[in-house]
Design an enzyme around this catalytic site. Sequence first.
Site, short mmCIF file in Angstrom:
data_model
loop_
_atom_site.label_atom_id
_atom_site.label_comp_id
_atom_site.label_asym_id
_atom_site.label_seq_id
_atom_site.Cartn_x
_atom_site.Cartn_y
_atom_site.Cartn_z
CG ASP A 68 51.27 94.52 -53.17
OD1 ASP A 68 52.45 94.34 -53.50
OD2 ASP A 68 50.47 95.15 -53.88
CG ASN A 135 41.61 96.78 -61.18
OD1 ASN A 135 42.67 97.34 -60.91
ND2 ASN A 135 41.17 95.74 -60.49
CG HIS A 137 45.08 97.10 -58.50
ND1 HIS A 137 44.87 95.77 -58.82
CD2 HIS A 137 46.38 97.33 -58.85
CE1 HIS A 137 45.97 95.26 -59.33
NE2 HIS A 137 46.90 96.18 -59.36
CD GLU A 142 42.15 94.13 -57.04
OE1 GLU A 142 42.24 95.08 -57.84
OE2 GLU A 142 42.58 92.99 -57.29
C1 F6R Z 1 52.49 95.42 -56.89
C2 F6R Z 1 51.33 96.31 -56.83
C3 F6R Z 1 50.38 96.44 -57.97
C4 F6R Z 1 51.09 96.69 -59.31
C5 F6R Z 1 50.08 96.82 -60.43
C6 F6R Z 1 50.75 96.98 -61.79
O1 F6R Z 1 53.27 95.54 -55.71
O2 F6R Z 1 51.15 96.90 -55.83
O3 F6R Z 1 49.50 97.51 -57.69
O4 F6R Z 1 51.86 97.85 -59.23
O5 F6R Z 1 49.25 95.69 -60.46
O6 F6R Z 1 51.46 95.84 -62.11
P1 F6R Z 1 52.27 95.72 -63.47
O7 F6R Z 1 53.36 96.72 -63.42
O8 F6R Z 1 52.78 94.30 -63.49
O9 F6R Z 1 51.29 96.00 -64.57
#
Ligand code: F6R
Length: 257
Positions: A68, A135, A137, A142
């Site tokens: 992403d 959450n 995701h 989401e």
């Molecule tokens: C980022 C992504 C998100 C993160 C997730 C956890 O490329 O795809 O799904 O992996 O938000 O982020 P952290 O590791 O910062 O808690």
Amino acid sequence: MPSVWEYRQSDDLYADAAEFAVRLLSVFPEASIGVATGDTQIGLYDRLAAVFGEGRVSFRKAAFYNLDEYVGLDKDDPNSYHAYMRRHFFDRVDAAPERCFMPDGSGPDPEASARRYAKTLAAPRDIQFLGIGANGHIGFNEPAGSLTLGAHVTALSARTRRAALRHFGKLDRVPRSAITMGVGDIFSSRSMVLLAVGEEKAEAVARSVSGSVTTRCPASFLQLHPNAAILVDGPAGRLVPEALKRRADGRVLGDLR
Ligand code: F6R
């Protein structure tokens, strides 16, 4: 069912996660690797850079596909995932720039950019690394009433934007949308390795592996993947039923083909 491997030390978790990629590349240097950003992945990139420094792996022939990117940030903005990937990984190893693919959220037409990225993703990945949002995701898919299969522009949830505050400082600086791989892109990967570290992920991890499969927790679809591993530290694995957990003790690699 995904295996949930629990580690006492997050260093060991990152070492094993890196070893998935290193072993794959040793037999198949052209492997296609789905990669993630976020704080959790930094330990993985540190470890991959260290293994590269030891001369044990080359990334030159591999292809990398990021999950992403934020909409509205310049690629050189330090909070963009382009900048993150250069800082934490691409600039530290011998990855070929022409084989590092990311959605471009900086242009005037993010929808067109998502469509271009969708074409890039046509062939499935060999391995997909994932983090998980508090959450549930994955990528920026989401929780919602339905999920989108292919790459698309998505609104970021209030919870996801609040989590990003630690990087942006002020909420009004946190982007409201992103381009993300869809769940079809993610789950078409031959194998999946999800990393979760810290207490704030405990509930999402438990819902992903022991609750019903639901679009309200996108990571719960991992339960349907034949070749998925979830690597957690003690705090992130705290709410996972004991029967579903395995102590890592160096046995993880045998589990994922
Ligand atoms: C980022 C992504 C998100 C993160 C997730 C956890 O490329 O795809 O799904 O992996 O938000 O982020 P952290 O590791 O910062 O808690």
